[in-house]
Design an enzyme around this catalytic site. Structure first.
Site, PDB file in Angstrom:
ATOM      1  N   HIS A 275      -7.566  -4.931  -1.606  1.00 56.78           N
ATOM      2  CA  HIS A 275      -6.485  -3.783  -0.958  1.00 56.78           C
ATOM      3  C   HIS A 275      -5.440  -5.002  -0.761  1.00 56.78           C
ATOM      4  CE1 HIS A 275      -4.260  -0.252  -1.409  1.00 56.78           C
ATOM      5  NE2 HIS A 275      -4.339  -0.775  -0.363  1.00 56.78           N
TER       6      HIS A 275
ATOM      7  N   SER B 141       0.446  -1.361   0.197  1.00 54.90           N
ATOM      8  CA  SER B 141       0.191  -0.352   0.067  1.00 54.90           C
ATOM      9  C   SER B 141       0.578   1.468  -0.277  1.00 54.90           C
ATOM     10  CB  SER B 141      -1.364  -0.234   0.957  1.00 54.90           C
ATOM     11  OG  SER B 141      -1.917   1.055   1.461  1.00 54.90           O
TER      12      SER B 141
ATOM     13  N   ASP C 105      -8.789  -2.693  -7.672  1.00 50.13           N
ATOM     14  CA  ASP C 105      -8.071  -2.310  -6.020  1.00 50.13           C
ATOM     15  C   ASP C 105      -9.128  -1.503  -5.457  1.00 50.13           C
ATOM     16  OD1 ASP C 105      -4.756  -2.176  -4.433  1.00 50.13           O
ATOM     17  OD2 ASP C 105      -6.418  -0.736  -3.698  1.00 50.13           O
TER      18      ASP C 105
END
Length: 386
Positions: free
Chosen positions: A336, A172, A269
């Site tokens: 995610h 991330s 995503d």
């Protein structure tokens, strides 16, 4: 009965031993404070370190923790009260799984490497560096200094300077950090060392919202300005860009990266769909709430919007240009995920492309056993969605 007892005790021992091997104590780098390499609240940066063994003693894997960003003083002040802005609230232990696992069956290529998890406490993907501290807020924007201080500790006090193989990875916001620091990381090592980078769920694209607003572009611009990040973005990118903050986006920054890079991401995503494509201000009537929670709840028109986002994502990826040294694992999961999750990295039900798990694809790519550039077909049914 005694035999059953022995079996139960044996199973308990195996379970507790396995669990114990995953527990890694946190190092709080107090010496970094004198260098100004501190979290948002001025506390010491932190990392978890599990030393390599056997054939892995000269191999290093650095995983940059993610956790979003802060784009204003008030936002950063809120962040400075939790584990993503201060080390005072970071646990004294961490659990290593997935890419950080010490299990040779679940992490066959990297299980015995020196493995480090850098704890995230700056809110700028490890890029900020402003000398002045506002006495009214006591906020320190020092992400780049944190990165350098921890790398120096590993290089000169833990032995990473002698690495034969090294990976800078992240998930991330940490995956974005791994891209932005990739070439700098390469410079730490000898020319004979094999050095590569992995970005997991960190390929954030410059997409407009469903109302055609540049929401994420403006957000990243505020992050870069607040933290003074521009000078720590790839120089060849910022030199050519009229707006240096655009180089916070991987689609522009990664064009200028020479070090081999593996990109793990979903073309759907969930963070980007929820925050870049359909942020709250773009959907005041909450029409997208059910769809954002579960793609199977989306209407046909919403599905089409998501398909358009996927095409925009793939176009951004294509902007990097062809490269035989680059790897891709682009799924169609509405998620995610992070490669520290064992089920995502390598497990019985892990996602696969070309019959390979992420662990297998990355391992083959890193050791030059084979290249890997696979993109899953568009979402059509539950098989492509997590």
């Amino acid at each position: 009965m005694a035999a059953v007892y022995v079996v139960l005790v044996s199973l308990l021992f195996i379970w507790t031993t396995t669990e114990a091997n995953l527990i890694v104590y946190t190092t709080f780098l107090e010496s970094a404070i004198a260098k100004g390499a501190v979290c948002l609240d001025g506390s010491a940066p932190a990392f978890n370190f599990h030393p390599g063994t056997g054939s892995g003693v000269y191999n290093w894997l650095i995983q940059l923790q993610g956790g979003g960003w802060c784009d204003s003083a008030s936002d950063c002040q809120d962040r400075a009260t939790n584990g993503y802005g201060t080390s005072k609230n970071i646990s004294k232990i961490g659990y290593f799984m997935g890419v950080l696992s010490n299990d040779s069956q679940l992490n066959p290529d990297f299980y015995n490497w020196n493995r480090i998890k850098v704890r995230y406490c700056d809110g700028s993907s490890y890029t900020g560096d402003i000398e002045e501290v506002d006495p009214a807020t006591n906020l320190h924007f020092r992400g780049a200094r944190i990165f350098k201080a921890i790398m120096d500790e590993l290089l000169y006090h833990k032995g990473m300077i002698y690495a034969e193989n090294a990976i800078l990875s992240g998930t991330s916001a940490g995956g974005l950090g791994a891209i932005l620091h990739c070439d700098k990381f390469r410079l730490f090592f000898s020319l004979t060392a094999r050095v590569k980078c992995i970005s997991d769920a960190g390929f954030f694209i410059n997409a407009k919202t469903i109302t055609d607003e540049p929401h994420i572009k403006e957000y990243f611009k505020r992050v870069v300005a607040l933290h003074g990040s521009a000078k720590n973005l790839p120089l060849s990118c910022t030199f050519l860009s009229l707006d240096p903050s655009l180089c916070f986006f991987p689609q522009y920054a990664a064009q200028h990266i020479c070090t081999p890079l593996f990109i793990i991401n979903s073309a759907y995503d969930s963070w980007q769909i929820n925050n870049s494509l359909v942020p709250q201000e773009a959907d005041p009537r909450h029409v997208w709430d059910f769809c954002k929670g579960n793609i199977n709840n989306c209407s046909l028109s919403q599905i089409q919007t998501l398909q358009d986002f996927r095409l925009t994502f793939l176009e951004a990826l294509n902007e990097l240009g062809p490269s035989t040294s680059r790897g891709y694992f682009i799924s169609s999961c509405h998620s995610h995920k992070g490669i520290e999750a064992q089920a995502y990295w390598s497990y019985n039900n892990s996602p696969t492309l070309a019959n390979k798990t992420i662990a297998e694809a990355v391992g083959d790519w890193f050791f030059d056993r084979s290249g890997f550039q696979e993109i899953l077909s568009p979402y059509m049914n539950d098989e492509n969605v997590e």
